[in-house]
Motif scaffolding. Structure first.
Motif, PDB file in Angstrom:
ATOM      1  N   GLU A  49       0.836  -1.198   0.000  1.00  0.00           N
ATOM      2  CA  GLU A  49       0.000   0.000   0.000  1.00  0.00           C
ATOM      3  C   GLU A  49       0.882   1.264   0.000  1.00  0.00           C
ATOM      4  O   GLU A  49       0.692   2.184  -0.788  1.00  0.00           O
ATOM      5  CB  GLU A  49      -0.845  -0.023   1.279  1.00  0.00           C
ATOM      6  CG  GLU A  49      -2.215   0.540   1.124  1.00  0.00           C
ATOM      7  CD  GLU A  49      -2.984   0.425   2.435  1.00  0.00           C
ATOM      8  OE1 GLU A  49      -2.518  -0.293   3.370  1.00  0.00           O
ATOM      9  OE2 GLU A  49      -4.046   1.069   2.534  1.00  0.00           O
ATOM     10  N   MET A  50       1.857   1.291   0.925  1.00  0.00           N
ATOM     11  CA  MET A  50       2.743   2.452   1.007  1.00  0.00           C
ATOM     12  C   MET A  50       3.672   2.512  -0.200  1.00  0.00           C
ATOM     13  O   MET A  50       4.053   3.591  -0.650  1.00  0.00           O
ATOM     14  CB  MET A  50       3.528   2.431   2.315  1.00  0.00           C
ATOM     15  CG  MET A  50       2.725   3.069   3.446  1.00  0.00           C
ATOM     16  SD  MET A  50       3.371   2.728   5.110  1.00  0.00           S
ATOM     17  CE  MET A  50       5.010   3.411   5.006  1.00  0.00           C
ATOM     18  N   GLU A  91       2.918   1.689  -3.224  1.00  0.00           N
ATOM     19  CA  GLU A  91       2.154   2.277  -4.326  1.00  0.00           C
ATOM     20  C   GLU A  91       2.011   3.782  -4.150  1.00  0.00           C
ATOM     21  O   GLU A  91       2.106   4.546  -5.113  1.00  0.00           O
ATOM     22  CB  GLU A  91       0.764   1.653  -4.359  1.00  0.00           C
ATOM     23  CG  GLU A  91       0.470   0.944  -5.661  1.00  0.00           C
ATOM     24  CD  GLU A  91      -0.942   0.394  -5.661  1.00  0.00           C
ATOM     25  OE1 GLU A  91      -1.702   0.777  -6.560  1.00  0.00           O
ATOM     26  OE2 GLU A  91      -1.275  -0.376  -4.731  1.00  0.00           O
ATOM     27  N   ILE A  92       1.757   4.207  -2.908  1.00  0.00           N
ATOM     28  CA  ILE A  92       1.657   5.643  -2.648  1.00  0.00           C
ATOM     29  C   ILE A  92       2.989   6.316  -2.967  1.00  0.00           C
ATOM     30  O   ILE A  92       3.034   7.377  -3.588  1.00  0.00           O
ATOM     31  CB  ILE A  92       1.174   5.890  -1.196  1.00  0.00           C
ATOM     32  CG1 ILE A  92      -0.339   5.592  -1.143  1.00  0.00           C
ATOM     33  CG2 ILE A  92       1.483   7.309  -0.734  1.00  0.00           C
ATOM     34  CD1 ILE A  92      -0.985   5.726   0.213  1.00  0.00           C
ATOM     35  N   TYR A  93       4.079   5.661  -2.577  1.00  0.00           N
ATOM     36  CA  TYR A  93       5.407   6.213  -2.894  1.00  0.00           C
ATOM     37  C   TYR A  93       5.556   6.405  -4.402  1.00  0.00           C
ATOM     38  O   TYR A  93       6.016   7.454  -4.883  1.00  0.00           O
ATOM     39  CB  TYR A  93       6.509   5.277  -2.358  1.00  0.00           C
ATOM     40  CG  TYR A  93       7.896   5.884  -2.495  1.00  0.00           C
ATOM     41  CD1 TYR A  93       8.494   6.537  -1.416  1.00  0.00           C
ATOM     42  CD2 TYR A  93       8.592   5.844  -3.699  1.00  0.00           C
ATOM     43  CE1 TYR A  93       9.752   7.120  -1.541  1.00  0.00           C
ATOM     44  CE2 TYR A  93       9.839   6.419  -3.839  1.00  0.00           C
ATOM     45  CZ  TYR A  93      10.423   7.056  -2.756  1.00  0.00           C
ATOM     46  OH  TYR A  93      11.654   7.633  -2.891  1.00  0.00           O
ATOM     47  N   LYS A 117       3.207   6.648  -6.735  1.00  0.00           N
ATOM     48  CA  LYS A 117       2.276   7.642  -7.296  1.00  0.00           C
ATOM     49  C   LYS A 117       2.777   9.067  -7.037  1.00  0.00           C
ATOM     50  O   LYS A 117       2.709   9.920  -7.907  1.00  0.00           O
ATOM     51  CB  LYS A 117       0.872   7.467  -6.712  1.00  0.00           C
ATOM     52  CG  LYS A 117       0.239   6.154  -7.100  1.00  0.00           C
ATOM     53  CD  LYS A 117      -1.191   6.283  -7.548  1.00  0.00           C
ATOM     54  CE  LYS A 117      -1.685   4.970  -8.143  1.00  0.00           C
ATOM     55  NZ  LYS A 117      -0.973   4.589  -9.382  1.00  0.00           N
ATOM     56  N   PHE A 125       8.261  10.714   2.945  1.00  0.00           N
ATOM     57  CA  PHE A 125       6.812  10.695   3.164  1.00  0.00           C
ATOM     58  C   PHE A 125       6.346  11.976   3.853  1.00  0.00           C
ATOM     59  O   PHE A 125       5.481  12.682   3.361  1.00  0.00           O
ATOM     60  CB  PHE A 125       6.403   9.465   3.993  1.00  0.00           C
ATOM     61  CG  PHE A 125       6.201   8.219   3.169  1.00  0.00           C
ATOM     62  CD1 PHE A 125       4.957   7.894   2.663  1.00  0.00           C
ATOM     63  CD2 PHE A 125       7.261   7.370   2.881  1.00  0.00           C
ATOM     64  CE1 PHE A 125       4.763   6.753   1.887  1.00  0.00           C
ATOM     65  CE2 PHE A 125       7.083   6.223   2.101  1.00  0.00           C
ATOM     66  CZ  PHE A 125       5.831   5.914   1.604  1.00  0.00           C
ATOM     67  N   PHE A 136       6.495  14.511   0.298  1.00  0.00           N
ATOM     68  CA  PHE A 136       5.155  14.194  -0.187  1.00  0.00           C
ATOM     69  C   PHE A 136       4.114  15.176   0.358  1.00  0.00           C
ATOM     70  O   PHE A 136       3.129  15.475  -0.321  1.00  0.00           O
ATOM     71  CB  PHE A 136       4.780  12.745   0.126  1.00  0.00           C
ATOM     72  CG  PHE A 136       5.590  11.716  -0.629  1.00  0.00           C
ATOM     73  CD1 PHE A 136       6.458  12.090  -1.652  1.00  0.00           C
ATOM     74  CD2 PHE A 136       5.486  10.362  -0.324  1.00  0.00           C
ATOM     75  CE1 PHE A 136       7.213  11.135  -2.352  1.00  0.00           C
ATOM     76  CE2 PHE A 136       6.228   9.402  -1.022  1.00  0.00           C
ATOM     77  CZ  PHE A 136       7.097   9.793  -2.026  1.00  0.00           C
ATOM     78  N   ILE A 192      -4.873   8.999  -5.943  1.00  0.00           N
ATOM     79  CA  ILE A 192      -4.192   9.312  -4.682  1.00  0.00           C
ATOM     80  C   ILE A 192      -5.229   9.532  -3.582  1.00  0.00           C
ATOM     81  O   ILE A 192      -5.083   9.045  -2.461  1.00  0.00           O
ATOM     82  CB  ILE A 192      -3.236  10.517  -4.874  1.00  0.00           C
ATOM     83  CG1 ILE A 192      -1.978  10.022  -5.621  1.00  0.00           C
ATOM     84  CG2 ILE A 192      -2.864  11.166  -3.542  1.00  0.00           C
ATOM     85  CD1 ILE A 192      -0.946  11.081  -5.942  1.00  0.00           C
TER      86      ILE A 192
END
Lengths: 246, 246
Positions: A221-222, A224-226, A228, B151, B155, B225
């Motif tokens: 999950e993280m 993929e966020i990274y 994106k 993060f 981000f 997102i």
């Protein structure tokens, strides 16, 4: 406004905070939203502070119990209150509320909408009691403000949750990141977010990006966020690439 | 340390800032990383401030030109410097650097690694000249710190870029969000990110979530997102749901 009687409906985060702030200046009551059926007082202004889903329902239950009914939601149109009272409006504080965490109300921007000029000026006066920054915004503008805040505030907090997950594995405290975060915000007072962007993606540092993704192998999950975010940053910062070079 | 001669290699954001901070206390030079082949000075400490990808290459070029060679990267292991000098180490400031944006160096945490106790104490002393928060961290710990900062900081800044995109459509300035962001960070001094989480996802307010996603229909990247963050928050905040209820 000392003769105005205000009812705050809903004892959640927003209701609790607004009640604390307003009662310094104006006669004010706070009411559990589940108990308004039994309510026998009449308010000049009822401020609905409940979950978006049930604003309309609560407004209907308030019919006849308030001369003016407003809600505090970023994303619900004023029209959700239609028919509940003659004067309807929105009283939207652009802020994150958590019980027991004090706030500097003066700094909170309030966005006002009303179904008449009279309503707008009453609400502006009310907001002006607690804040220095009172602005008008129709439902469209407010929806955008709310969505933008979800990105800038709610999701930033979620990013710290993610950072915390990473640091916990190394027995490090997320609080070590707070000076860094403070500086991130401070920079944005002086330069726009595009110019303020730093980090591996803005430098097109692909080997760091892939090392980081590898570190997140057990947390898809993280990971993929990274990816994106990195894509987004790489794309957006393309033309000012030279700032971050050697 | 006034007899130590320091060379900062790389004129990017980190190099420029470190140079400004260190030259107040210690004889210091800053060198363009493309010009070290022609370098004829010898440094006591060379601090490499270049893109991660070329740290190893630059270290090799510095061989014989510095008694101690360190880099400033969060994600490159100390071993990338092996063989370049007898004393090698890492001098990692946990901060976001942008040229022309001043910093309060005293607050910046510095994480130190060295291949001997002597190296570690020299680097601790050096960091102590400019910061109040000097800590040791091996390569593993530092990698996690760097990833966590990407993060929490890089981000978060990208989130403000996204918020800015939303607000620009309504001719609103992203700076209206800064008090909200300041409060988001302030809250995290007092309560952990899980308890501090607010917003539609933490309230399981699915109708707002779907309205927001609809607003992003022409921006599939940001829509995705939005969804990923909402999923993450919904999942994580499950057990303390009751805090955010009516």
């Amino acid at each position: 406004m000392e003769k105005t009687k205000i009812g705050i409906i809903g004892k959640g985060n927003v209701g609790t905070h607004l009640f604390k702030a307003l009662k310094e200046f104006i006669p004010c009551e706070i009411v559990d939203s589940r108990k308004i059926k039994d309510l026998d007082s009449e308010y000049d202004i009822a401020i609905i502070c409940v979950k978006d889903d049930i604003i309309e329902e609560i407004a209907t239950l308030l019919k006849g119990k308030a001369k003016m009914i407003v809600h505090t939601s970023g994303s619900v149109p004023m029209s959700a209150l239609s028919g509940a009272a003659e004067a309807i409006g929105v009283f939207y504080p652009l802020q994150t509320f958590t019980k027991d965490i004090p706030l500097n109300y003066k700094e909170i921007p309030f966005f006002i909408e009303g179904n008449s000029q009279k309503t707008i000026s009453v609400l502006k006066e009310l907001a002006g009691e607690i804040s220095n920054k009172v602005l008008e915004a129709d439902s469209e503008k407010r929806k955008s403000l709310h969505l933008a805040s979800v990105f800038a505030c709610n999701f930033s907090n979620a990013l710290v949750m993610m950072a915390d997950e990473i640091l916990q594995n190394e027995e490090l405290d997320y609080k070590i990141l707070l000076p860094l975060m403070k500086q991130t915000i401070k920079k944005l007072n002086q330069t726009d977010p595009l110019k303020a962007q730093t980090g591996p993606a803005s430098r097109k540092d692909f080997s760091t990006i892939s090392r980081h993704k590898e570190m997140l192998i057990n947390n898809p999950e993280m990971q993929e966020i990274y990816q994106k975010f990195s894509n987004y940053i790489i794309e957006k910062t393309d033309y000012n690439n030279e700032f971050d070079k050697l």
